[in-house]
Structure formats: C-alpha cells, structure tokens
Design an enzyme around this catalytic site. Sequence first.
Site, PDB file in Angstrom:
ATOM      1  N   HIS A 131       0.820  -1.210   0.000  1.00 31.66           N
ATOM      2  CA  HIS A 131       0.000   0.000   0.000  1.00 31.66           C
ATOM      3  C   HIS A 131       0.857   1.264   0.000  1.00 31.66           C
ATOM      4  O   HIS A 131       1.782   1.378   0.803  1.00 31.66           O
ATOM      5  CB  HIS A 131      -0.886   0.082   1.249  1.00 31.66           C
ATOM      6  CG  HIS A 131      -1.435  -1.230   1.687  1.00 31.66           C
ATOM      7  ND1 HIS A 131      -2.604  -1.736   1.196  1.00 31.66           N
ATOM      8  CD2 HIS A 131      -0.973  -2.140   2.571  1.00 31.66           C
ATOM      9  CE1 HIS A 131      -2.852  -2.906   1.767  1.00 31.66           C
ATOM     10  NE2 HIS A 131      -1.863  -3.173   2.601  1.00 31.66           N
ATOM     11  N   TYR A 134       6.628   5.464  -1.962  1.00 30.53           N
ATOM     12  CA  TYR A 134       7.582   5.730  -3.046  1.00 30.53           C
ATOM     13  C   TYR A 134       8.897   5.031  -2.748  1.00 30.53           C
ATOM     14  O   TYR A 134       9.493   5.215  -1.675  1.00 30.53           O
ATOM     15  CB  TYR A 134       7.823   7.238  -3.193  1.00 30.53           C
ATOM     16  CG  TYR A 134       8.969   7.571  -4.114  1.00 30.53           C
ATOM     17  CD1 TYR A 134       8.882   7.319  -5.483  1.00 30.53           C
ATOM     18  CD2 TYR A 134      10.149   8.125  -3.621  1.00 30.53           C
ATOM     19  CE1 TYR A 134       9.937   7.617  -6.335  1.00 30.53           C
ATOM     20  CE2 TYR A 134      11.207   8.429  -4.465  1.00 30.53           C
ATOM     21  CZ  TYR A 134      11.092   8.160  -5.815  1.00 30.53           C
ATOM     22  OH  TYR A 134      12.135   8.449  -6.662  1.00 30.53           O
ATOM     23  N   TYR A 155      16.648  12.195  -2.550  1.00 27.57           N
ATOM     24  CA  TYR A 155      17.163  13.425  -3.170  1.00 27.57           C
ATOM     25  C   TYR A 155      17.416  14.464  -2.087  1.00 27.57           C
ATOM     26  O   TYR A 155      16.515  14.814  -1.312  1.00 27.57           O
ATOM     27  CB  TYR A 155      16.137  13.946  -4.174  1.00 27.57           C
ATOM     28  CG  TYR A 155      16.584  15.159  -4.957  1.00 27.57           C
ATOM     29  CD1 TYR A 155      17.791  15.171  -5.645  1.00 27.57           C
ATOM     30  CD2 TYR A 155      15.782  16.293  -5.015  1.00 27.57           C
ATOM     31  CE1 TYR A 155      18.189  16.282  -6.378  1.00 27.57           C
ATOM     32  CE2 TYR A 155      16.164  17.404  -5.752  1.00 27.57           C
ATOM     33  CZ  TYR A 155      17.371  17.403  -6.422  1.00 27.57           C
ATOM     34  OH  TYR A 155      17.763  18.504  -7.142  1.00 27.57           O
TER      35      TYR A 155
END
Length: 215
Positions: A131, A134, A155
């Site tokens: 579920h 990312y 990042y």
Amino acid sequence: LAQLEDIQRRRIRERLMLEGVTISDPLSVMIDDGVTVGQDSVILPNTMLLGNTSVGSGCEIGPGSVVRDSAVGDDCRVTSSAMEEAVMESGVDIGPYSHLRPGAYLESGVHIGNYVEVKESRFAAGAVMGHFGYIGDATIGANVNVGAGTVTCNYDGKDKHRSVVEKDAFVGCDTMLVAPVTVGAGAATGAGAVVTKDVPPARLAMGVPAKILDR
C-alpha cells in the site's frame, strides 16, 4: 490518417486473438505493432500496450493499464496501473493504481499493491509492498515487507542517493529512509521511524530520528 491507423490497429488485435490472446473489448484496446503477447493472456478494456513491449503467457493486463517499452513475464497481473521501461519477472502482480517508472525491476513473486511508485529500484524475489509509498534508487532484498506509507528520501536537493533493504527485513508503516542508508538483513523499523543511519542486521530502529535497539 486516423482511419488508416484504425485499420492497422484492428489487424494487430485480430492477429493476436488468432494467436490465443483474449481481448474482451477490442475497440477500447490499443496495441502497437512491435508488441508481443503470449498465449492465454487476457487484455482487458481501455488498455494500451505500446512501443517495445513484451507480455508473457497467462497474464492479465488491465483494465485501464498502460505498458510502454516494458517486459512482463509469464503469469503476471497489471491492474489499472502504468509501466514504462520496467521489467516484471514471472508471477508478479501490481496495482491497482501503481506506477513502475524507468529502471524498476520486480523479480519473481513480487507483489506491489495500491498507489505505489517505483523508480530505478529492484525488488528481489518475494518482496512485498502492499500500500502507498515511493521507492526510488533502492535495492529491496528477498522476502522484505515494506509497510504502507514508506518513502525513500533519495534526493538531498543536489544529488540522489541509494537505499538498501537487505533480505528478510521488515519496514514499518510510514518509515522514512533518508538515503544513503542500509537496513540490514532481518532488521526492522518501527512505524513512523526516520532512519538516517544504517540499521545493523537483526536490530530494530525506532523514533525520530531513529535509534537502534535490540529486537
């Protein structure tokens, strides 16, 4: 031009159906000429197979899936999801509403559920992410469970960094993996953990920022 394209796409669909592919609503399905689909696969309505795409046998693609320049192995399911420049080995299922971006690679038996985005990452055999969340620039080991809401913070505003989760680890819900970071084999993270340092094998990381504890 639209009429010519319609004729050509109809020929492609008819050829595949004669080769043993089931297309339940042909007029809603778009398949490019370079696409290959194995016998006994089912293409459901409103699905697009584009570019250099291959689909194995015994698969179910759709409804509403888009697969572009990707490889799908045998006995896979892509439910209302998108793939681009990605690979699924045999017995993999994703969706609904997930997105495999370029560089995603799912080994045999991987399950990706609802609303998951994967980019430049490899899930080893048997790994599960059921579920939301990312996973980018990461390596997920065999039989790892990735909990709902997990995000790889890859990042830093300038460069991208990798996360590694080794085999048999358990990543708790809403874990933030602040890359570069490694979660060792058999380790676990607690719900809501913000992991900024490596977690040794078979240890537990909990808190914000996460502290290392014995399991």
